[in-house]
Design a protein around this motif. Structure first.
Motif, PDB file in Angstrom:
ATOM      1  N   UNK A 173     -10.015 -14.850 -24.021  1.00  0.00           N
ATOM      2  CA  UNK A 173      -9.363 -14.288 -25.058  1.00  0.00           C
ATOM      3  C   UNK A 173      -8.580 -15.321 -25.973  1.00  0.00           C
ATOM      4  N   UNK A 174      -8.552 -14.836 -27.149  1.00  0.00           N
ATOM      5  CA  UNK A 174      -7.991 -15.873 -28.195  1.00  0.00           C
ATOM      6  C   UNK A 174      -6.479 -15.059 -28.322  1.00  0.00           C
ATOM      7  N   UNK A 175      -5.547 -15.759 -28.726  1.00  0.00           N
ATOM      8  CA  UNK A 175      -4.304 -15.084 -28.982  1.00  0.00           C
ATOM      9  C   UNK A 175      -4.095 -14.411 -30.489  1.00  0.00           C
ATOM     10  N   UNK A 176      -3.862 -12.951 -30.322  1.00  0.00           N
ATOM     11  CA  UNK A 176      -3.880 -12.391 -31.511  1.00  0.00           C
ATOM     12  C   UNK A 176      -2.491 -12.576 -32.322  1.00  0.00           C
ATOM     13  N   UNK A 177      -2.939 -12.330 -33.801  1.00  0.00           N
ATOM     14  CA  UNK A 177      -1.760 -12.646 -34.444  1.00  0.00           C
ATOM     15  C   UNK A 177      -0.472 -11.187 -34.546  1.00  0.00           C
ATOM     16  N   UNK A 195      -6.135  -4.035 -28.042  1.00  0.00           N
ATOM     17  CA  UNK A 195      -5.934  -5.449 -27.637  1.00  0.00           C
ATOM     18  C   UNK A 195      -7.150  -6.219 -27.129  1.00  0.00           C
ATOM     19  N   UNK A 196      -7.583  -5.566 -26.130  1.00  0.00           N
ATOM     20  CA  UNK A 196      -8.610  -6.195 -25.277  1.00  0.00           C
ATOM     21  C   UNK A 196      -9.794  -6.688 -25.974  1.00  0.00           C
ATOM     22  N   UNK A 197     -10.494  -5.797 -26.844  1.00  0.00           N
ATOM     23  CA  UNK A 197     -11.471  -5.851 -27.661  1.00  0.00           C
ATOM     24  C   UNK A 197     -11.303  -6.571 -28.846  1.00  0.00           C
ATOM     25  N   UNK A 198     -10.108  -6.558 -29.345  1.00  0.00           N
ATOM     26  CA  UNK A 198      -9.977  -7.183 -30.548  1.00  0.00           C
ATOM     27  C   UNK A 198      -9.487  -8.947 -30.256  1.00  0.00           C
ATOM     28  N   UNK A 199      -9.250  -9.234 -29.152  1.00  0.00           N
ATOM     29  CA  UNK A 199      -8.942 -10.630 -28.760  1.00  0.00           C
ATOM     30  C   UNK A 199      -9.740 -11.337 -27.972  1.00  0.00           C
ATOM     31  N   UNK A 200     -11.202 -10.780 -27.721  1.00  0.00           N
ATOM     32  CA  UNK A 200     -12.263 -11.568 -27.008  1.00  0.00           C
ATOM     33  C   UNK A 200     -12.848 -12.566 -28.067  1.00  0.00           C
ATOM     34  N   UNK A 201     -12.957 -13.677 -27.276  1.00  0.00           N
ATOM     35  CA  UNK A 201     -13.635 -14.778 -28.297  1.00  0.00           C
ATOM     36  C   UNK A 201     -15.120 -14.535 -28.494  1.00  0.00           C
ATOM     37  N   UNK A 248       7.449  -4.018 -43.798  1.00  0.00           N
ATOM     38  CA  UNK A 248       5.856  -3.637 -44.006  1.00  0.00           C
ATOM     39  C   UNK A 248       5.458  -3.257 -42.968  1.00  0.00           C
ATOM     40  N   UNK A 249       4.609  -1.871 -42.936  1.00  0.00           N
ATOM     41  CA  UNK A 249       4.018  -1.393 -41.681  1.00  0.00           C
ATOM     42  C   UNK A 249       2.568  -1.513 -41.963  1.00  0.00           C
ATOM     43  N   UNK A 250       1.768  -2.184 -41.062  1.00  0.00           N
ATOM     44  CA  UNK A 250       0.267  -2.182 -40.872  1.00  0.00           C
ATOM     45  C   UNK A 250      -0.279  -1.356 -39.833  1.00  0.00           C
ATOM     46  N   UNK A 251      -1.711  -0.897 -40.134  1.00  0.00           N
ATOM     47  CA  UNK A 251      -2.262  -0.263 -39.129  1.00  0.00           C
ATOM     48  C   UNK A 251      -3.790  -0.738 -39.222  1.00  0.00           C
ATOM     49  N   UNK A 252      -4.616  -0.373 -37.953  1.00  0.00           N
ATOM     50  CA  UNK A 252      -5.901  -0.972 -37.811  1.00  0.00           C
ATOM     51  C   UNK A 252      -6.751   0.153 -39.051  1.00  0.00           C
ATOM     52  N   UNK A 253      -7.621  -0.680 -39.266  1.00  0.00           N
ATOM     53  CA  UNK A 253      -8.394  -0.067 -40.382  1.00  0.00           C
ATOM     54  C   UNK A 253      -9.618   0.862 -39.689  1.00  0.00           C
ATOM     55  N   UNK A 254     -10.370   0.258 -38.768  1.00  0.00           N
ATOM     56  CA  UNK A 254     -11.333   1.191 -38.214  1.00  0.00           C
ATOM     57  C   UNK A 254     -11.364   1.567 -36.762  1.00  0.00           C
ATOM     58  N   UNK A 255     -10.279   1.023 -35.911  1.00  0.00           N
ATOM     59  CA  UNK A 255     -10.270   1.344 -34.389  1.00  0.00           C
ATOM     60  C   UNK A 255      -8.949   2.031 -34.289  1.00  0.00           C
ATOM     61  N   UNK A 256      -8.718   2.992 -33.737  1.00  0.00           N
ATOM     62  CA  UNK A 256      -7.398   3.584 -33.463  1.00  0.00           C
ATOM     63  C   UNK A 256      -7.657   5.032 -33.032  1.00  0.00           C
ATOM     64  N   UNK A 257      -6.458   5.719 -32.834  1.00  0.00           N
ATOM     65  CA  UNK A 257      -6.412   6.892 -32.245  1.00  0.00           C
ATOM     66  C   UNK A 257      -6.231   8.049 -33.565  1.00  0.00           C
ATOM     67  N   UNK A 258      -6.598   9.125 -33.424  1.00  0.00           N
ATOM     68  CA  UNK A 258      -6.439  10.089 -34.408  1.00  0.00           C
ATOM     69  C   UNK A 258      -5.167  10.508 -34.434  1.00  0.00           C
ATOM     70  N   UNK A 259      -4.576  10.743 -35.666  1.00  0.00           N
ATOM     71  CA  UNK A 259      -3.210  11.038 -35.767  1.00  0.00           C
ATOM     72  C   UNK A 259      -2.974  12.677 -35.268  1.00  0.00           C
ATOM     73  N   UNK A 260      -1.761  12.997 -34.578  1.00  0.00           N
ATOM     74  CA  UNK A 260      -1.721  14.119 -34.202  1.00  0.00           C
ATOM     75  C   UNK A 260      -0.469  14.723 -34.214  1.00  0.00           C
TER      76      UNK A 260
END
Length: 510
Positions: free
Chosen positions: A288-292, A314-320, A343-355
Motif C-alpha cells: 500500500x501507499x499512504x493516501x492523502x 481505500x484498499x483499491x485506491x491505496x494499492x501501489x 470544502x467537501x469532496x467526494x469520489x468521482x468514479x467510485x462510490x455508493x449510490x445516494x439513498x
C-alpha cells in the motif's frame, strides 16, 4: 535471428498476483540433438530483453524487485480485534454487551435467548457481535446455506431412483437444535452462540407461520443464545425483519431487537486513520501507499455511513501501481452561518449510490427549499424523490396524505395540493399499466412541493397513514341484534353500509 521474436513487457499489475512469478532465467530452453554449447549461448544472447514497468514510488524511480504478498482474505487484516476498535456508537455496543451478559445470567433458567440485530449494510452489526462474543468467551457457530445436491443412500452405484434432495428447512432446523445442544470435540469452551445471517430461501417466501413454529420449538428445546442479523431494505416486501419477525412474535418469545444506525462521519474518520496506520506497518508497506487526506475525506463522504464500502474503496485506491482516485468538490448551495464551512469532496468514479430514508424524503416534500438564483427552482428534484420510492408508491402517497395538511398556511394552496393527491390516488388504482404508479407518485410529490409556497416552520411529528380495518368489531349487543343474518353480508359491505346503522339501533335498544 528469428522473424517471430517479440519484445516482452512486464506488466505494472504483476505486483497484485497471489503467487510470485519466476524470473526469465528460470525458463528452460528446449534441447535439440544437434545443439551444442555454442548454439545454446547464441540463443541466450538473442533472447528478448524484459522491460520492467513496475516502479517503486518510495525509491525515486528504482525498480521494486519484491513482489508483495496479497492475502485472499485481505479484509481480515483490518478487522477490529477489541471493542475499542469498533466503528460503532458506544450505546449500541453497550446494548449488545448487556444482552450477552443477560444471556449468561439466565443461562440455566432460560438458555434459548433470541436477539435480532437490524440496520443498514456496513454499519458494523456482525463485527460488533464477533468482537464481543470473543471478549466474553462465546464460541460463535454460524449457519451458511448449503448448496442443493443429490445425496445417495448407500454406496454410490445405485440407479437414479436411489437419490433424493435434502430439505434445506430440515437442515436449518437440525442446525439450530444440534448446534445449541452439542459442542465440537475440538472445542474447549462450554459457551456457544448461534449466528444466522444467511436465511434459508424457503423462509423468504410466504413462510411466516413455518418460521414461527420453528422459533417456538427452539425456545422450548434450544440450549444456547441465538442471534439473527438482518440488513434493512427500503421496500417492506423485501425486508426480512418485517416479514418474519412480527411484533406478535417478538412479544411472544421476548426477542431483543437492537437497531443499528449508519456510522457517523466522525467515527468513520477515526476508522480511516486506523486503516491508514495499519497500511504503513512493515507487513503491508510493500503493498500500500499512504493516501492523502483529501482522498480519505472523499471516501468518508462517498460511503454514507457504510464502513465496508469505505474500506474497499481505500484498499483499491491505496494499492501501489493502481491509478490514483480522482475527487470532485461538492456544490453546497446553502451557505453556512458563523464559522466557515470546510470544502467537501467526494469520489468521482467510485462510490455508493445516494439513498434517502422515508423521513428525509417527506421532509423535503413538506418543506421545499429553493435555489438562490433569480429564477428560483426547487433544490430537490421531485422526479428523483419519486424514483427513490418507486417500489412502494402507494405507501409514500399515503404518508403524504396523512401529513401534508399541517404544513400549509393558505387554504387555496391546500386545494391545489389536494387535487394533485387525488389524481395520484386515481392513477395508483390503475392496474393495467405499471408505469402509471410512478407517474402518480411524481404528480403527488411535485404537486405538494409546488403548491406549498409558504410552508409552516417548526417541528411536527410524522404520523403513519390510517388503515381501515375490514374486520368488523361487533359488540355483544350488535351480535345479538344481527344473529345469524351477519353471515350473508360481506365484510366490505358491512363496514361501509351496515355498521353505523347497527350501532345506532343497538344503542337505542340498550
Amino acid at each position: 535471428m528469428s522473424a517471430k521474436k517479440k519484445p516482452w513487457v512486464k506488466s505494472a499489475f504483476s505486483q497484485l498476483t497471489m503467487t510470485p512469478k519466476a524470473g526469465p532465467a528460470a525458463v528452460p530452453y528446449k534441447r535439440t540433438r544437434s545443439g551444442s554449447a555454442a548454439a545454446a549461448a547464441a540463443k541466450a544472447a538473442d533472447a528478448p530483453q524484459i522491460v520492467d514497468l513496475t516502479v517503486n514510488e518510495d525509491n525515486d524511480g528504482e525498480v521494486n524487485a519484491a513482489t508483495p504478498d496479497v492475502s485472499e482474505n485481505w479484509m481480515d487484516c483490518f478487522a477490529p480485534s477489541t471493542s475499542e476498535d469498533l466503528a460503532v456508537h458506544p450505546k449500541k455496543i453497550g446494548d449488545v454487551r448487556n444482552w450477552l451478559q443477560h444471556c449468561e445470567a439466565m443461562r440455566k433458567k432460560y438458555p434459548a435467548q433470541i436477539c435480532l440485530l437490524t440496520g443498514p449494510a456496513g454499519c458494523g452489526k456482525t463485527a460488533t457481535l464477533r468482537v464481543l462474543a470473543q471478549e466474553m468467551g462465546y464460541e460463535l457457530q454460524e449457519w451458511i446455506n448449503p448448496t442443493d445436491c443429490e445425496e445417495i443412500n448407500a454406496l454410490g452405484d445405485q440407479p437414479n431412483e436411489g437419490t433424493y434432495m435434502g430439505s434445506q428447512l430440515q437442515a436449518f432446523k437440525s442446525f439450530l437444535l444440534r448446534a445449541s445442544r452439542y459442542k465440537s470435540l475440538l472445542s474447549t469452551g462450554n459457551k456457544r452462540l448461534l449466528l444466522v445471517e444467511d436465511f434459508p430461501n424457503c423462509l423468504l417466501k410466504d413462510a411466516a407461520a413455518t418460521f414461527e413454529d420453528l422459533m417456538d420449538e427452539y425456545a422450548n428445546y434450544g440450549k444456547s443464545p441465538l442471534v439473527f442479523i438482518v440488513a434493512d431494505s427500503k421496500s417492506r416486501m423485501l425486508n426480512i425483519s418485517y416479514k418474519l419477525f412480527t411484533d406478535q412474535l417478538k412479544a411472544k418469545l421476548r426477542i431483543e431487537h437492537i437497531s443499528f444506525n449508519s456510522i457517523a462521519a466522525t467515527i468513520m474518520q477515526k476508522s480511516m486513520k486506523r486503516f491508514a496506520s495499519l497500511m504503513q506497518q512493515p507487513q503491508h508497506k510493500s503493498l500500500y501507499k499512504l493516501p492523502t487526506q483529501t482522498v480519505l475525506d472523499s471516501i468518508v463522504v462517498c460511503a454514507q455511513g457504510d464502513i465496508r464500502n469505505a474500506l474497499i474503496n481505500l484498499h483499491f485506491g491505496s494499492l501501489k501501481g493502481a491509478p490514483g482516485m480522482e475527487t470532485k468538490q461538492l456544490n453546497i448551495s446553502v451557505p453556512s452561518k458563523g464559522r466557515k464551512r470546510k470544502a467537501t469532496n467526494t469520489l468521482k468514479s467510485i462510490g455508493r449510490d445516494e439513498s434517502i430514508t422515508m423521513m428525509h424524503a417527506l421532509g423535503r416534500v413538506f418543506n421545499p427549499k429553493y435555489t438562490e438564483a433569480e429564477d428560483k427552482c426547487l433544490l430537490h428534484n421531485p422526479e428523483d424523490l419519486a424514483e427513490a420510492f418507486s417500489t412502494e408508491p402507494k405507501n409514500f402517497v399515503n404518508f403524504i396524505h396523512a401529513n401534508y395538511l399541517p404544513h400549509f398556511q393558505d387554504i387555496a394552496n391546500v386545494n391545489s395540493a389536494l387535487n394533485d393527491i387525488g389524481l395520484a390516488d386515481m392513477l395508483l388504482q390503475e392496474y393495467r399499466d405499471e408505469s402509471l404508479s410512478l407517474v402518480g407518485l411524481t404528480i403527488a410529490v411535485r404537486g405538494c412541493m409546488v403548491a406549498n409556497v409558504a410552508p409552516v416552520s417548526g417541528w411536527m411529528p410524522v404520523r403513519g397513514p390510517k388503515r381501515l380495518t375490514i374486520e368488523p368489531q361487533l359488540t355483544p349487543a350488535e351480535q345479538r341484534l344481527l344473529g345469524v343474518a351477519s353471515g350473508a353480508i360481506s365484510k366490505r359491505l358491512y363496514a361501509s353500509e351496515y355498521s353505523s346503522f347497527v350501532k345506532l339501533i343497538a344503542d337505542k335498544t340498550n
